[in-house]
Motif scaffolding. Structure first.
Motif, PDB file in Angstrom:
ATOM      1  N   PRO A   2       1.320  -5.463  -0.957  1.00 41.59           N
ATOM      2  CA  PRO A   2       1.711  -4.166  -0.437  1.00 41.59           C
ATOM      3  C   PRO A   2       0.591  -3.138  -0.577  1.00 41.59           C
ATOM      4  CG  PRO A   2       2.928  -4.700  -2.436  1.00 41.59           C
ATOM      5  CD  PRO A   2       2.058  -5.863  -2.125  1.00 41.59           C
ATOM      6  N   VAL A   3       0.403  -2.341   0.450  1.00 39.87           N
ATOM      7  CA  VAL A   3      -0.628  -1.312   0.440  1.00 39.87           C
ATOM      8  C   VAL A   3       0.016   0.000   0.874  1.00 39.87           C
ATOM      9  CG1 VAL A   3      -2.844  -0.589   1.382  1.00 39.87           C
ATOM     10  CG2 VAL A   3      -2.367  -3.016   1.086  1.00 39.87           C
ATOM     11  N   PRO A   4       0.244   0.954  -0.057  1.00 40.37           N
ATOM     12  CA  PRO A   4       0.821   2.228   0.340  1.00 40.37           C
ATOM     13  C   PRO A   4      -0.185   3.047   1.134  1.00 40.37           C
ATOM     14  CG  PRO A   4       0.279   2.245  -1.980  1.00 40.37           C
ATOM     15  CD  PRO A   4       0.026   0.852  -1.479  1.00 40.37           C
ATOM     16  N   ILE A   5       0.300   3.791   2.101  1.00 42.76           N
ATOM     17  CA  ILE A   5      -0.585   4.580   2.941  1.00 42.76           C
ATOM     18  C   ILE A   5      -0.057   5.998   3.085  1.00 42.76           C
ATOM     19  CG2 ILE A   5      -1.482   2.628   4.253  1.00 42.76           C
ATOM     20  CD1 ILE A   5       0.546   3.259   6.414  1.00 42.76           C
ATOM     21  N   TRP A   7       1.157   9.347   4.953  1.00 39.20           N
ATOM     22  CA  TRP A   7       1.876   9.556   6.213  1.00 39.20           C
ATOM     23  C   TRP A   7       0.947  10.065   7.292  1.00 39.20           C
ATOM     24  CZ3 TRP A   7       2.151  14.268   8.611  1.00 39.20           C
ATOM     25  CH2 TRP A   7       1.755  15.375   7.842  1.00 39.20           C
ATOM     26  N   VAL A   8      -0.107  10.781   6.904  1.00 40.72           N
ATOM     27  CA  VAL A   8      -1.064  11.317   7.885  1.00 40.72           C
ATOM     28  C   VAL A   8      -1.770  10.191   8.617  1.00 40.72           C
ATOM     29  CG1 VAL A   8      -3.201  12.643   8.133  1.00 40.72           C
ATOM     30  CG2 VAL A   8      -1.422  13.444   6.589  1.00 40.72           C
ATOM     31  N   ALA A   9      -2.123   9.145   7.893  1.00 39.00           N
ATOM     32  CA  ALA A   9      -2.851   8.031   8.487  1.00 39.00           C
ATOM     33  C   ALA A   9      -1.937   6.906   8.953  1.00 39.00           C
ATOM     34  CB  ALA A   9      -3.855   7.485   7.478  1.00 39.00           C
ATOM     35  N   ALA A  10      -0.644   7.047   8.708  1.00 38.94           N
ATOM     36  CA  ALA A  10       0.286   5.945   8.969  1.00 38.94           C
ATOM     37  C   ALA A  10       0.205   5.435  10.405  1.00 38.94           C
ATOM     38  CB  ALA A  10       1.712   6.363   8.639  1.00 38.94           C
ATOM     39  N   HIS A  11       0.130   6.340  11.373  1.00 35.26           N
ATOM     40  CA  HIS A  11       0.127   5.889  12.767  1.00 35.26           C
ATOM     41  C   HIS A  11      -1.153   5.150  13.144  1.00 35.26           C
ATOM     42  CE1 HIS A  11      -2.063   9.656  13.131  1.00 35.26           C
ATOM     43  NE2 HIS A  11      -2.502   9.230  14.286  1.00 35.26           N
ATOM     44  N   ARG A  12      -2.219   5.302  12.388  1.00 33.08           N
ATOM     45  CA  ARG A  12      -3.469   4.579  12.651  1.00 33.08           C
ATOM     46  C   ARG A  12      -3.609   3.344  11.763  1.00 33.08           C
ATOM     47  NH1 ARG A  12      -5.897   6.294  17.315  1.00 33.08           N
ATOM     48  NH2 ARG A  12      -5.970   8.533  17.355  1.00 33.08           N
ATOM     49  N   VAL A  13      -3.214   3.482  10.503  1.00 33.69           N
ATOM     50  CA  VAL A  13      -3.412   2.404   9.541  1.00 33.69           C
ATOM     51  C   VAL A  13      -2.329   1.339   9.646  1.00 33.69           C
ATOM     52  CG1 VAL A  13      -3.573   1.874   7.081  1.00 33.69           C
ATOM     53  CG2 VAL A  13      -4.657   3.933   7.977  1.00 33.69           C
ATOM     54  N   ALA A  20      -2.880  -7.506  10.155  1.00 30.11           N
ATOM     55  CA  ALA A  20      -3.398  -8.336   9.055  1.00 30.11           C
ATOM     56  C   ALA A  20      -2.281  -9.079   8.326  1.00 30.11           C
ATOM     57  CB  ALA A  20      -4.169  -7.461   8.076  1.00 30.11           C
ATOM     58  N   GLY A  21      -1.051  -8.932   8.819  1.00 31.46           N
ATOM     59  CA  GLY A  21       0.065  -9.641   8.210  1.00 31.46           C
ATOM     60  C   GLY A  21       0.722  -8.903   7.060  1.00 31.46           C
ATOM     61  N   ILE A  22       0.441  -7.608   6.919  1.00 34.97           N
ATOM     62  CA  ILE A  22       1.032  -6.795   5.856  1.00 34.97           C
ATOM     63  C   ILE A  22       2.097  -5.895   6.477  1.00 34.97           C
ATOM     64  CG2 ILE A  22       0.601  -5.041   4.096  1.00 34.97           C
ATOM     65  CD1 ILE A  22      -2.320  -6.121   4.030  1.00 34.97           C
ATOM     66  N   THR A  23       3.333  -6.087   6.062  1.00 36.10           N
ATOM     67  CA  THR A  23       4.425  -5.275   6.586  1.00 36.10           C
ATOM     68  C   THR A  23       4.467  -3.943   5.845  1.00 36.10           C
ATOM     69  OG1 THR A  23       5.682  -7.273   7.067  1.00 36.10           O
ATOM     70  CG2 THR A  23       6.911  -5.196   6.989  1.00 36.10           C
ATOM     71  N   VAL A  24       4.468  -2.862   6.594  1.00 34.22           N
ATOM     72  CA  VAL A  24       4.507  -1.525   6.001  1.00 34.22           C
ATOM     73  C   VAL A  24       5.959  -1.147   5.730  1.00 34.22           C
ATOM     74  CG1 VAL A  24       3.956   0.901   6.355  1.00 34.22           C
ATOM     75  CG2 VAL A  24       2.406  -0.869   7.203  1.00 34.22           C
ATOM     76  N   GLN A  25       6.259  -0.812   4.483  1.00 40.38           N
ATOM     77  CA  GLN A  25       7.599  -0.400   4.098  1.00 40.38           C
ATOM     78  C   GLN A  25       7.632   1.115   3.909  1.00 40.38           C
ATOM     79  OE1 GLN A  25       9.009  -2.768   0.798  1.00 40.38           O
ATOM     80  NE2 GLN A  25       8.098  -4.613   1.641  1.00 40.38           N
ATOM     81  N   ASP A  26       8.769   1.721   4.209  1.00 37.08           N
ATOM     82  CA  ASP A  26       8.896   3.173   4.145  1.00 37.08           C
ATOM     83  C   ASP A  26       8.524   3.749   2.792  1.00 37.08           C
ATOM     84  OD1 ASP A  26       9.665   3.301   6.785  1.00 37.08           O
ATOM     85  OD2 ASP A  26      11.810   3.387   6.346  1.00 37.08           O
ATOM     86  N   GLU A  27       8.871   3.063   1.702  1.00 37.80           N
ATOM     87  CA  GLU A  27       8.591   3.620   0.373  1.00 37.80           C
ATOM     88  C   GLU A  27       7.105   3.638   0.038  1.00 37.80           C
ATOM     89  OE1 GLU A  27       9.949  -0.676  -0.498  1.00 37.80           O
ATOM     90  OE2 GLU A  27      10.668   0.955   0.745  1.00 37.80           O
ATOM     91  N   TRP A  28       6.286   2.998   0.829  1.00 33.95           N
ATOM     92  CA  TRP A  28       4.843   3.016   0.602  1.00 33.95           C
ATOM     93  C   TRP A  28       4.185   4.244   1.226  1.00 33.95           C
ATOM     94  CZ3 TRP A  28       3.811  -2.638   2.482  1.00 33.95           C
ATOM     95  CH2 TRP A  28       4.405  -3.535   1.597  1.00 33.95           C
TER      96      TRP A  28
END
Length: 142
Positions: A2-5, A7-13, A20-28
């Motif tokens: 898991p890689v937290p990101i 919110w500003v970069a969320a739409h790009r990252v 890359a096979g990493i699912t982004v979860q809301d709590e990150w």
């Protein structure tokens, strides 16, 4: 991993992480008001998650300072226990211990394009994408 990101970069990252096979979860995704104290609090909340992240990406190097502080207070070592990267490659990023990996922005090119835009007195909004350069430093080296 898991890689937290931010919110500003969320739409790009997020799309790159998904690719890359990493699912982004809301709590990150942590929203802050761009202050050190907010970054500290956001980082501390990430450390309390059941599945602790292995890496944190901050939307600016200044926010990364609050992240460094929260990690230190919680006994989390950079990079041994947590990888860390910032965005905008401020001079302070080289002075942190360990030095912060960051994305260097093309400020000179951005300034040149802004002056060109103003001098040409363009009426329509223009969208320009400029590439940054990854500056790998010790905060992200395993």
């Amino acid at each position: 991993m898991p890689v937290p990101i931010s919110w500003v970069a969320a739409h790009r990252v997020a799309p790159a992480l998904e690719q890359a096979g990493i699912t982004v979860q809301d709590e990150w995704i942590c929203e802050t008001n761009w202050q050190f104290s907010e970054s500290f609090t956001a980082t501390a909340s990430l450390l309390e998650l059941a599945e602790r992240p292995d890496a944190i990406f901050c939307a600016s190097d200044w926010l990364a300072i609050g992240c460094y502080q929260a990690l230190a207070v919680n006994g989390v070592r950079i990079p041994q226990d947590m990888l860390l990267a910032g965005y905008d490659d401020q001079k302070i990023s080289e002075q942190l211990t360990p030095p912060l990996t960051s994305i260097q922005l093309p400020y000179s090119e951005l300034g040149r394009l802004a002056v060109e835009y103003l001098c040409n007195q363009e009426d329509a909004a223009t969208h320009v994408t400029l590439a940054g350069r990854l500056k790998v430093r010790a905060s992200s080296l395993v």
